[in-house]
Design a protein around this motif. Structure first.
Motif, PDB file in Angstrom:
ATOM      1  N   LYS A 110      -3.939   3.135  -9.506  1.00 48.46           N
ATOM      2  CA  LYS A 110      -3.558   1.783  -9.090  1.00 48.46           C
ATOM      3  C   LYS A 110      -4.576   0.862  -9.730  1.00 48.46           C
ATOM      4  CE  LYS A 110      -1.238  -1.160  -6.631  1.00 48.46           C
ATOM      5  NZ  LYS A 110       0.203  -1.235  -6.474  1.00 48.46           N
ATOM      6  N   ARG A 112       9.021   3.746  -9.491  1.00 46.96           N
ATOM      7  CA  ARG A 112       8.886   3.589 -10.935  1.00 46.96           C
ATOM      8  C   ARG A 112       9.535   4.762 -11.673  1.00 46.96           C
ATOM      9  NH1 ARG A 112       5.649   7.237 -12.884  1.00 46.96           N
ATOM     10  NH2 ARG A 112       5.985   6.511 -14.997  1.00 46.96           N
ATOM     11  N   ASN A 141       3.693  -0.016 -14.842  1.00 49.73           N
ATOM     12  CA  ASN A 141       2.486   0.619 -14.297  1.00 49.73           C
ATOM     13  C   ASN A 141       2.794   2.051 -13.894  1.00 49.73           C
ATOM     14  OD1 ASN A 141       1.039  -1.940 -14.395  1.00 49.73           O
ATOM     15  ND2 ASN A 141       2.496  -2.511 -12.782  1.00 49.73           N
TER      16      ASN A 141
HETATM   17  S1  SF4 Z   1       3.356   0.929  -6.950  1.00 47.84           S
HETATM   18 FE1  SF4 Z   1       4.170  -0.975  -7.789  1.00 47.84          FE
HETATM   19  S2  SF4 Z   1       2.886  -1.376  -9.569  1.00 47.84           S
HETATM   20 FE2  SF4 Z   1       2.557   0.750  -9.041  1.00 47.84          FE
HETATM   21  S3  SF4 Z   1       4.025   1.896 -10.305  1.00 47.84           S
HETATM   22 FE3  SF4 Z   1       5.006   1.521  -8.335  1.00 47.84          FE
HETATM   23  S4  SF4 Z   1       6.158  -0.333  -8.615  1.00 47.84           S
HETATM   24 FE4  SF4 Z   1       4.688  -0.247 -10.279  1.00 47.84          FE
END
Ligand code: SF4
Lengths: 98, 559
Positions: B370, B266, B258
């Motif tokens: 999100k 990430r 994501n």
């Molecule tokens: S908040 Fe969670 S779902 Fe969104 S990119 Fe970061 S790790 Fe992935």
């Protein structure tokens, strides 16, 4: 089946409280893959009770604990398996049926 | 000798955990002695998966003995100072100064002060320039620049692919000068010796360049291409006291597919890689029988995204039931599949569910990318009704870019709707926790150039949310520590100049022998910012037109 063990707490392990010991024994029984009786609840613990009162930590001591098992195991097997999964400074002196 | 019985929780300092590598740590036969350090108390440090991986990994080399050291609690710390005793390793109680290298895992900027405490307690000069040995290496930081003055070399990214080269160089150049070791280690991708490069702030932004007389590869972040083929510890240490995450951990993936714009993790762990189902299952079994842990957690940034999650869970749940283990997943992404995933947990009497919603309004969620399915909350409520889950925790953020009053208003509304949905579905008592944190524009996230809102703006929002949410009967509101988050943002976006401030704050804390929790007192930091005439606002504002102090560290490389 219930098994009573008499053990000596020595070396660095004199610092373990009864709660620490309880966690240590629970995990040792699981590592040994012995048939334990779990308690109810969020974190499934094992039925283990201490016969000796909790002593002040920091001194050499001889204590007794009773393990509840879900099926019969020979004392020989029990002691052999447990020996492999307990730290050296927890020295098992005696094992008997309870 | 220290009588550990005189201190709180003496087991912290024992170094006799189950599964300790069978090495005679005191022996002179090892050509390399390393102490891994974690600038937090034992209970926190032992919960870090990364730290534990590196520990086992380094000990897997025959010629290397790797020990550990954590930040001593205040009682032992003060004793060490008064009695003039140097900070020591847990396993062999060797003073840190006697090691060839110290490897620090720093996974939060809020531990900068603790890092300096550990050097100080070990009687090691803080400034890199004043040291010969031990080598001080720091890994784990997305933007390590603020610590440049104190560190010989940083390690960027995942350590597994480069551990062999590291051990080789350090042991073959054991008796060479520090300069020579650094020159060699700088040829290994992932290592970054800050003294080999200059980072200067000019009128047009930061200028990063190699020092003329130094040879080095350009710093890059390393990741393991295939996480099925790297070293994976199957015999993790089992502590005798309760730690923060007192359970077995099995990593199922790294990175995240994501692209939430506020997310730093990430970016740091990219790209998304997953572990094979068969390997995961064998890890679950081995780690259970090697540790005896009564609870286990499957770890990954977004576990529901694993392409085999359903069959992994089927088999993991079966194993857990058979051995009476508690199984848990970290925070769940609200996905269409969440109902199916949660259903699998029904046979286990599990504790709680954590869901990161982040923003309540559809508009804001789309803006921050999100992309979750809010209607899946209905499935969650339904499952809750027929399960043994006892707690539900929802995470939200305040102060996101473009956030309006309306967006904030929608948080309590969503909480209320969801709460009643759950109440209708279940007659049991549910513990409902709502946790709010402030948005921080962290380096390498897609929002890295945004501004952090002012303390006053954030306080207003939090006050409003607390009032509205506490009004819903049975819901617990968990506050953010705004000052601490502001400080975290400053330090995470910091440049090399900020080292002056960090050191000054540190010496003030040493003078007053402050508790570690005073590390985060914002006014102490403000005093030092003023002293050096550094405007802290420059690290909190928008970076739209000014280059960042970390742009030179954005390269990735898979090995
Ligand atoms: S908040 Fe969670 S779902 Fe969104 S990119 Fe970061 S790790 Fe992935």
């Amino acid at each position: 089946m219930k098994v009573k063990i008499t053990f000596l707490k020595s070396g660095d392990f004199i610092f373990l409280s009864q709660l620490n010991l309880y966690i240590l024994f629970s995990r040792a029984i699981r590592r040994a893959d012995l048939p334990f009786v779990p308690t109810q609840g969020f974190r499934p613990r094992l039925k283990i009770s201490f016969l000796t009162p909790a002593l002040k930590i920091g001194s050499l001591s001889c204590e007794e604990a009773v393990f509840s098992l879900s099926r019969d195991v020979s004392l020989k097997e029990f002691s052999a398996k447990l020996k492999d999964t307990l730290p050296e400074d927890i020295f098992v002196i005696f094992i008997s049926k309870y | 000798m220290i009588n550990f019985a005189d201190f709180r929780r003496p087991l912290r300092y024992l170094g006799r955990e189950w599964n300790l590598p069978k090495k005679d740590f005191k022996s002179a036969r090892y050509s390399l002695r390393i102490c891994l350090c974690f600038p937090e108390l034992y209970e926190v440090g032992m919960s870090s998966l990364g730290f534990n991986i590196v520990y086992r990994l380094l000990n897997s080399f025959d010629n290397t003995a790797c020990e550990r050291c954590f930040l001593p609690a205040e009682d032992l710390r003060d004793f060490l100072i008064d009695k003039n005793i140097e900070l020591f390793s847990l396993e062999s109680k060797t003073p840190l100064r006697e090691f060839d290298a110290l490897g620090f895992t720093i996974n939060s900027e809020l531990n900068f002060i603790n890092f300096l405490w550990m050097l100080y307690l070990a009687k090691i000069p803080l400034a890199e320039k004043q040291r010969k040995r031990p080598l001080v290496i720091v890994g784990g930081l997305p933007n390590p620049e603020p610590l440049s003055a104190f560190v010989d070399a940083f390690y960027l990214g995942e350590f597994e692919p480069q551990a062999g080269k590291f051990v080789n160089i350090l042991s073959s150049f054991k008796n060479s000068s520090k300069e020579q070791i650094l020159e060699n280690i700088s040829q290994v991708e992932g290592f970054y010796a800050p003294s080999f490069f200059s980072l200067r702030k000019g009128p047009k932004g930061y200028n990063f360049s190699a020092e003329e007389d130094k040879k080095s590869v350009f710093p890059v972040r390393v990741f393991a291409r295939d996480i099925n083929k790297i070293f994976i510890p199957r015999k993790p240490l089992v502590p005798y006291i309760q730690t923060v995450h007192d359970r077995a951990v099995v990593e199922i993936s790294r990175g995240c597919p994501n692209r939430c714009k506020f997310c730093q993790a990430r970016a740091i762990y990219s790209p998304y890689r997953q572990r094979d189902e068969g390997l995961i299952l064998s890890l679950i079994e081995d780690i259970y029988y090697n540790t005896g842990y009564e609870s286990m957690s499957l770890l990954g940034l977004s576990t529901v995204n694993h392409s085999q999650i359903n069959s992994i869970l089927d088999r993991a749940v079966k194993f857990s039931l058979g051995n009476k283990i508690k199984l848990s997943l970290p925070s769940l992404r609200l996905d269409k599949s969440i109902g199916t995933v949660l259903e699998k947990f029904l046979p286990l009497s599990s504790g709680g569910i954590t869901i990161a919603v982040e923003a309540a309004s559809e508009r804001l969620r789309t803006f921050i990318a999100k992309e979750i399915d809010i209607s899946a909350l209905e499935d969650v409520a339904k499952i809750f009704g027929v399960s043994n889950f006892t707690t539900l925790k929802l995470y939200f953020m305040a102060g996101l870019p473009s956030e309006t009053k309306q967006d904030v208003w929608e948080i309590p509304r969503l909480v209320k709707d969801f709460y009643y949905l759950c109440r209708r579905a279940s007659r049991r008592k549910i513990q409902f926790n709502i946790s709010i944190s402030c948005f921080m524009p962290k380096p390498f996230s897609r929002f890295e150039r945004e501004r952090m809102e002012d303390i006053e703006e954030l306080e207003d929002k939090i006050k409003f949310l607390r009032k509205e949410i506490s009004r819903i009967y049975g819901v617990r509101f968990i506050y953010p520590d705004i000052g601490r988050q502001v400080l975290e943002t400053i330090l995470s976006r910091g440049d090399r100049n900020i080292a002056l401030v960090i050191e000054d704050v540190f010496w003030n804390l040493v003078k007053s022998r402050a508790d570690y929790r005073d590390n985060f007192t914002l006014y102490l930091w403000d005093k030092s910012f003023d002293k050096f005439n550094i405007d802290r606002q420059q690290y909190l504002g928008s970076y739209k037109f000014s280059p960042s102090a970390w742009a030179h560290l954005s390269g990735h490389k898979g090995l």
